[in-house]
Write a protein that holds these residues in place. Structure first.
Motif, PDB file in Angstrom:
ATOM      1  N   ASN A 171     -27.791  12.044   7.026  1.00  0.00           N
ATOM      2  CA  ASN A 171     -27.575  11.147   8.165  1.00  0.00           C
ATOM      3  C   ASN A 171     -26.600  11.714   9.177  1.00  0.00           C
ATOM      4  N   VAL A 172     -26.180  12.961   8.954  1.00  0.00           N
ATOM      5  CA  VAL A 172     -25.207  13.612   9.834  1.00  0.00           C
ATOM      6  C   VAL A 172     -25.736  14.988  10.225  1.00  0.00           C
ATOM      7  N   PHE A 173     -25.497  15.378  11.487  1.00  0.00           N
ATOM      8  CA  PHE A 173     -25.802  16.746  11.889  1.00  0.00           C
ATOM      9  C   PHE A 173     -24.528  17.374  12.429  1.00  0.00           C
ATOM     10  N   LYS A 174     -24.479  18.693  12.381  1.00  0.00           N
ATOM     11  CA  LYS A 174     -23.289  19.431  12.811  1.00  0.00           C
ATOM     12  C   LYS A 174     -23.622  20.292  14.015  1.00  0.00           C
ATOM     13  N   VAL A 175     -22.651  20.409  14.926  1.00  0.00           N
ATOM     14  CA  VAL A 175     -22.834  21.232  16.114  1.00  0.00           C
ATOM     15  C   VAL A 175     -21.488  21.862  16.486  1.00  0.00           C
ATOM     16  N   GLU A 176     -21.534  23.129  16.890  1.00  0.00           N
ATOM     17  CA  GLU A 176     -20.319  23.822  17.307  1.00  0.00           C
ATOM     18  C   GLU A 176     -19.928  23.356  18.706  1.00  0.00           C
ATOM     19  N   VAL A 177     -18.659  23.031  18.876  1.00  0.00           N
ATOM     20  CA  VAL A 177     -18.123  22.560  20.150  1.00  0.00           C
ATOM     21  C   VAL A 177     -17.047  23.544  20.597  1.00  0.00           C
ATOM     22  N   THR A 178     -17.130  23.976  21.842  1.00  0.00           N
ATOM     23  CA  THR A 178     -16.126  24.887  22.408  1.00  0.00           C
ATOM     24  C   THR A 178     -15.625  24.301  23.717  1.00  0.00           C
ATOM     25  N   PHE A 179     -14.301  24.324  23.892  1.00  0.00           N
ATOM     26  CA  PHE A 179     -13.719  23.883  25.167  1.00  0.00           C
ATOM     27  C   PHE A 179     -12.462  24.688  25.454  1.00  0.00           C
ATOM     28  N   ALA A 180     -12.140  24.778  26.739  1.00  0.00           N
ATOM     29  CA  ALA A 180     -10.975  25.549  27.179  1.00  0.00           C
ATOM     30  C   ALA A 180      -9.803  24.606  27.408  1.00  0.00           C
ATOM     31  N   GLU A 181      -8.649  25.016  26.931  1.00  0.00           N
ATOM     32  CA  GLU A 181      -7.423  24.243  27.093  1.00  0.00           C
ATOM     33  C   GLU A 181      -6.425  25.085  27.895  1.00  0.00           C
ATOM     34  N   PRO A 182      -5.839  24.539  28.969  1.00  0.00           N
ATOM     35  CA  PRO A 182      -4.860  25.317  29.734  1.00  0.00           C
ATOM     36  C   PRO A 182      -3.685  25.737  28.856  1.00  0.00           C
ATOM     37  N   ASN A 183      -3.215  26.980  29.037  1.00  0.00           N
ATOM     38  CA  ASN A 183      -2.062  27.450  28.272  1.00  0.00           C
ATOM     39  C   ASN A 183      -0.867  27.631  29.198  1.00  0.00           C
ATOM     40  N   ASP A 184       0.274  28.014  28.645  1.00  0.00           N
ATOM     41  CA  ASP A 184       1.508  28.148  29.415  1.00  0.00           C
ATOM     42  C   ASP A 184       1.574  29.428  30.240  1.00  0.00           C
ATOM     43  N   GLN A 185       0.611  30.328  30.087  1.00  0.00           N
ATOM     44  CA  GLN A 185       0.601  31.588  30.820  1.00  0.00           C
ATOM     45  C   GLN A 185      -0.284  31.520  32.075  1.00  0.00           C
ATOM     46  N   GLY A 186      -0.763  30.348  32.409  1.00  0.00           N
ATOM     47  CA  GLY A 186      -1.596  30.202  33.597  1.00  0.00           C
ATOM     48  C   GLY A 186      -3.069  30.454  33.348  1.00  0.00           C
ATOM     49  N   GLY A 187      -3.450  30.597  32.113  1.00  0.00           N
ATOM     50  CA  GLY A 187      -4.852  30.809  31.770  1.00  0.00           C
ATOM     51  C   GLY A 187      -5.359  29.698  30.874  1.00  0.00           C
ATOM     52  N   PHE A 188      -6.367  30.030  30.113  1.00  0.00           N
ATOM     53  CA  PHE A 188      -6.979  29.047  29.226  1.00  0.00           C
ATOM     54  C   PHE A 188      -7.185  29.648  27.843  1.00  0.00           C
ATOM     55  N   ASP A 189      -7.005  28.819  26.823  1.00  0.00           N
ATOM     56  CA  ASP A 189      -7.314  29.195  25.451  1.00  0.00           C
ATOM     57  C   ASP A 189      -8.627  28.533  25.079  1.00  0.00           C
ATOM     58  N   GLU A 190      -9.529  29.299  24.482  1.00  0.00           N
ATOM     59  CA  GLU A 190     -10.800  28.746  24.043  1.00  0.00           C
ATOM     60  C   GLU A 190     -10.631  28.141  22.656  1.00  0.00           C
ATOM     61  N   ASN A 191     -11.078  26.929  22.507  1.00  0.00           N
ATOM     62  CA  ASN A 191     -10.992  26.214  21.241  1.00  0.00           C
ATOM     63  C   ASN A 191     -12.401  25.920  20.742  1.00  0.00           C
ATOM     64  N   THR A 192     -12.634  26.161  19.466  1.00  0.00           N
ATOM     65  CA  THR A 192     -13.944  25.908  18.881  1.00  0.00           C
ATOM     66  C   THR A 192     -13.778  25.202  17.540  1.00  0.00           C
ATOM     67  N   PHE A 193     -14.618  24.202  17.304  1.00  0.00           N
ATOM     68  CA  PHE A 193     -14.681  23.544  16.007  1.00  0.00           C
ATOM     69  C   PHE A 193     -16.110  23.060  15.787  1.00  0.00           C
ATOM     70  N   VAL A 194     -16.409  22.661  14.578  1.00  0.00           N
ATOM     71  CA  VAL A 194     -17.729  22.134  14.257  1.00  0.00           C
ATOM     72  C   VAL A 194     -17.604  20.618  14.129  1.00  0.00           C
ATOM     73  N   ALA A 195     -18.323  19.897  14.988  1.00  0.00           N
ATOM     74  CA  ALA A 195     -18.303  18.439  14.988  1.00  0.00           C
ATOM     75  C   ALA A 195     -19.440  17.904  14.122  1.00  0.00           C
ATOM     76  N   HIS A 196     -19.178  16.795  13.445  1.00  0.00           N
ATOM     77  CA  HIS A 196     -20.175  16.127  12.612  1.00  0.00           C
ATOM     78  C   HIS A 196     -20.523  14.801  13.291  1.00  0.00           C
ATOM     79  N   PHE A 197     -21.788  14.648  13.665  1.00  0.00           N
ATOM     80  CA  PHE A 197     -22.236  13.446  14.362  1.00  0.00           C
ATOM     81  C   PHE A 197     -23.248  12.672  13.533  1.00  0.00           C
TER      82      PHE A 197
END
Length: 90
Positions: free
Chosen positions: A9-35
């Protein structure tokens, strides 16, 4: 080609999003979500909701680790922390 019907009853999908960092750039974040899976009627009803509300209703777990590599347990409170990020993927 064979048709494969759901196995759970659950499927999994990889989720990636960018979060601003303190150096003026972005850190890429990835996790597997269960829906939760939905049927046609449930999917149709969810289409009328705001994205953030759909995530609240359908996200039921994740495979996520923190910067140190430790598992981040899923909970409603932890979900809200992730969703409170301005760059959260919903």
């Amino acid at each position: 080609m064979a048709v494969k019907f759901k196995k759970s009853n659950v499927f999994k999908v990889e989720v990636t999003f960018a979060e601003p960092n303190d150096q003026g750039g972005f850190d890429e974040n990835t996790f597997v979500a269960h829906f939760k899976r939905t049927n046609h009627a449930e999917t149709k009803a969810l289409r009328t909701e705001e994205d953030i509300e759909v995530v609240r209703k359908q996200l039921v777990g994740w495979d996520m680790v923190d910067e140190a590599g430790a598992a981040v347990p899923y909970s409603a409170d932890a979900r809200e922390v992730v969703m409170s990020s301005a760059s959260a993927p919903y």
